[in-house]
Design a protein around this motif. Structure first.
Motif, short mmCIF file in Angstrom:
data_model
loop_
_atom_site.label_atom_id
_atom_site.label_comp_id
_atom_site.label_asym_id
_atom_site.label_seq_id
_atom_site.Cartn_x
_atom_site.Cartn_y
_atom_site.Cartn_z
N UNK A 30 0.82 -1.22 0.00
CA UNK A 30 0.00 0.00 0.00
C UNK A 30 0.85 1.27 0.00
N UNK A 31 2.04 1.15 0.60
CA UNK A 31 2.94 2.31 0.63
C UNK A 31 3.30 2.73 -0.80
N UNK A 32 3.47 1.75 -1.67
CA UNK A 32 3.82 2.04 -3.06
C UNK A 32 2.66 2.73 -3.78
N UNK A 33 1.43 2.29 -3.49
CA UNK A 33 0.24 2.90 -4.09
C UNK A 33 0.13 4.36 -3.68
N UNK A 34 0.32 4.61 -2.39
CA UNK A 34 0.23 5.98 -1.88
C UNK A 34 1.30 6.87 -2.49
N UNK A 35 2.50 6.34 -2.60
CA UNK A 35 3.61 7.11 -3.17
C UNK A 35 3.35 7.42 -4.64
N UNK A 36 2.80 6.45 -5.35
CA UNK A 36 2.47 6.65 -6.76
C UNK A 36 1.40 7.72 -6.92
N UNK A 37 0.40 7.71 -6.03
CA UNK A 37 -0.66 8.71 -6.07
C UNK A 37 -0.09 10.10 -5.82
N UNK A 38 0.84 10.21 -4.87
CA UNK A 38 1.47 11.50 -4.58
C UNK A 38 2.21 12.03 -5.81
N UNK A 39 2.92 11.14 -6.51
CA UNK A 39 3.66 11.54 -7.70
C UNK A 39 2.71 12.03 -8.80
N UNK A 40 1.58 11.33 -8.94
CA UNK A 40 0.60 11.74 -9.94
C UNK A 40 0.01 13.11 -9.62
N UNK A 41 -0.26 13.35 -8.35
CA UNK A 41 -0.77 14.66 -7.94
C UNK A 41 0.26 15.75 -8.21
N UNK A 42 1.49 15.44 -7.88
CA UNK A 42 2.56 16.43 -8.07
C UNK A 42 2.77 16.75 -9.54
N UNK A 43 2.52 15.78 -10.41
CA UNK A 43 2.73 15.98 -11.85
C UNK A 43 1.48 16.50 -12.55
N UNK A 44 0.45 16.86 -11.77
CA UNK A 44 -0.76 17.44 -12.35
C UNK A 44 -1.70 16.44 -12.97
N UNK A 45 -1.76 15.24 -12.40
CA UNK A 45 -2.67 14.21 -12.92
C UNK A 45 -3.62 13.72 -11.82
N UNK A 46 -4.47 14.59 -11.29
CA UNK A 46 -5.35 14.20 -10.19
C UNK A 46 -6.38 13.13 -10.57
N UNK A 47 -6.81 13.10 -11.85
CA UNK A 47 -7.78 12.07 -12.27
C UNK A 47 -7.21 10.68 -12.08
N UNK A 48 -5.96 10.49 -12.55
CA UNK A 48 -5.31 9.18 -12.42
C UNK A 48 -5.04 8.85 -10.96
N UNK A 49 -4.64 9.85 -10.19
CA UNK A 49 -4.37 9.62 -8.77
C UNK A 49 -5.65 9.16 -8.06
N UNK A 50 -6.76 9.83 -8.36
CA UNK A 50 -8.04 9.48 -7.74
C UNK A 50 -8.49 8.08 -8.14
N UNK A 51 -8.27 7.74 -9.37
CA UNK A 51 -8.64 6.41 -9.87
C UNK A 51 -7.90 5.31 -9.11
N UNK A 52 -6.60 5.50 -8.92
CA UNK A 52 -5.79 4.51 -8.21
C UNK A 52 -6.19 4.43 -6.74
N UNK A 53 -6.38 5.59 -6.13
CA UNK A 53 -6.73 5.63 -4.71
C UNK A 53 -8.07 4.94 -4.44
N UNK A 54 -9.05 5.18 -5.29
CA UNK A 54 -10.35 4.54 -5.11
C UNK A 54 -10.28 3.04 -5.35
N UNK A 55 -9.44 2.64 -6.26
CA UNK A 55 -9.31 1.21 -6.56
C UNK A 55 -8.76 0.42 -5.37
N UNK A 56 -7.76 1.00 -4.69
CA UNK A 56 -7.11 0.27 -3.61
C UNK A 56 -7.66 0.63 -2.22
N UNK A 57 -8.55 1.60 -2.13
CA UNK A 57 -9.12 2.01 -0.85
C UNK A 57 -9.76 0.85 -0.07
#
Length: 470
Positions: free
Chosen positions: A1-28
């Protein structure tokens, strides 16, 4: 899960909130008890970057519920209380209830013994904030830290961040002491404040940036503790005794505030920074035939009811358009907001959506009339528009936060542009757009000198403080 969270943070930082939200909801659903709040926190950040206030508020609330660590639980709830102000139909009773829930998070808070030192000839006032970099809030509190009576008061600044800019350096030069407490825990910071024999602790942050200063105030390091200027509603922290406001803003606030409200006449005066002063001097209106409306507030403040008014106004004025400018540079927010406007039925040819940028001052050369957002209006952005000689139409609410824009108009002598319902708000905007003479007269009526009369504000502020010790 730590990897998922880190990946979501990177997506947010790179301006891709849609993809970050998709991943977060999938693994929630698979998140463990110690991780689920981290998912909700990032979901809130993703909704922020997608300009979805309801989603952000819900996510921050969920983070507060699922977190088991009291310190961060309070921070999540501060983010939730902030996000609530972006939503429509939030009334006094609901806000009072939610603020009381936050207050309950301090039921087991440790409190320092009562101060045993005497107040000196100079009253020691300590201002605490998330940082002392230039900001919207700084435009309303700078003068309290630079222009005070040095024979009657000692003033210190306490920053929760090492971050600095030119504004920070100005504050450092003018106060009697500047303390950076970023690396201290809350108790250490409170003890440091106590050792400095602070008479009055003034919180400038409230629930912004996680409300961390409130957790220091909860230890009660000073004799008297106040929330002022940097936060726009009740804070609900048991460590805060008073809230400084003015009579107009606090007209209905006593019904839901946890703190005792002390009116300070002309408290919220606008102090333009050097960049704003230069921009005003060189600003030249751009000639144009068609009427241009403007909305230069945080896109999160734009409600359905507000957009309904905007649509009616644009339909009434042929060939008019509106410029929306966000307060952040995020392309994801601009893109999603534009899609929202088109789905709502605003004609694409009559809307222009811009990201937040440093050169936004140029917008005032194009805009004829600002349509202030509601129920959460502009504060600094409304004051700045008036300072730039652009009239603002405002719908005044009952909540303290919903009256700040109207307060700026009252100070500027434009009470006639303050309305109590959407129908009158819409009617006035249409009438002004059809009458160029009235528009020009409104520009001439703007009393900039009263809006920026910080001398009176400073005197009234410190006189009120002094009265607390007599």
């Amino acid at each position: 899960m730590a990897e998922v969270l880190e990946n979501a943070k990177k997506l947010l930082k790179s301006g891709q909130p849609e993809k970050a939200l998709e991943i977060l909801k999938e693994f929630l659903p698979a998140a463990g008890e110690s991780e689920i709040w981290k998912f909700h926190e990032l979901i809130g950040a993703a909704f922020h970057d997608l300009c979805d206030p309801e989603g952000a508020a819900k996510a921050y609330f969920n983070a507060a519920i699922d977190d088991k660590i009291l310190r961060s639980q309070r921070e999540h709830f501060s983010n939730y209380l902030f996000a609530l102000h972006w939503l429509p139909n939030i009334d006094e009773d609901f806000l009072k209830n939610e603020t009381k829930i936050y207050s309950g998070l301090y039921r087991d808070a440790e409190i320092l013994p009562p101060p045993d030192f005497k107040t000196d000839a100079k009253i020691h006032c300590a201002f605490i904030a998330p940082h002392f970099c230039d900001s919207s809030a700084a435009r309303f509190y700078e003068h309290f830290l630079t222009d005070f009576d040095r024979e009657r008061f000692k003033v210190t600044a306490w920053s929760l961040s090492k971050e600095e800019d030119i504004f920070t350096q100005k504050i450092r030069r003018n106060v009697d002491g500047f303390f950076v407490i970023e690396e201290m825990n809350f108790e250490e910071a409170a003890l440091k404040i106590r050792r400095e024999k602070v008479d009055v602790l003034i919180d400038l942050g409230g629930h912004t940036e996680g409300g961390t200063a409130l957790q220091i105030a909860a230890y009660r390091p000073a004799k008297i503790q106040i929330s002022a200027v940097g936060w726009f509603d009740s804070v609900g922290c048991p460590g805060i005794d008073f809230y400084f406001s003015d009579k107009f803003l606090s007209e209905f606030a006593g019904e839901y505030f946890c703190e005792k409200i002390l009116p300070v006449e002309n408290l919220f005066t606008f102090n333009p920074n050097p960049k704003m002063i230069r921009a005003k001097k060189i600003l030249r209106r751009i000639p144009h035939e068609n009427f241009v409306f403007g909305s230069l507030n945080n896109f999160m403040k734009v409600t359905e009811e507000y957009l309904n008014c905007v649509r009616k106004i644009l339909n009434e004025i042929p060939d008019s358009k509106i410029i929306f400018r966000d307060t952040t540079p995020l392309e994801s927010r601009r893109k999603n907001f534009l899609q929202r406007l088109e789905k709502f039925g605003l004609p694409p040819g009559k809307i222009e959506v811009r990201r937040g940028e440093d050169n936004f001052f140029e917008d005032y050369a194009e805009i004829d009339l600002i349509l202030d957002t509601f129920p959460y209006p502009g504060g600094m952005m409304t004051a700045l528009a008036l300072y730039m000689n652009v009239p603002v139409v405002n719908l005044c609410g009952r909540l303290h936060s919903g009256r700040l824009g109207a307060d700026m108009l009252k100070k500027s002598g434009l009470d006639e542009l303050i309305f109590k319902n959407p129908e009158d708000y819409t009617k006035a905007a249409v009438e002004i757009a059809k009458d160029k003479t009235r528009l020009e007269n409104l520009r001439k009526k703007i009393d900039v000198e009263n809006l920026i009369d910080t001398d009176a504000s400073v005197k009234n502020f410190y006189d009120t403080l002094k009265n607390l010790f007599t």
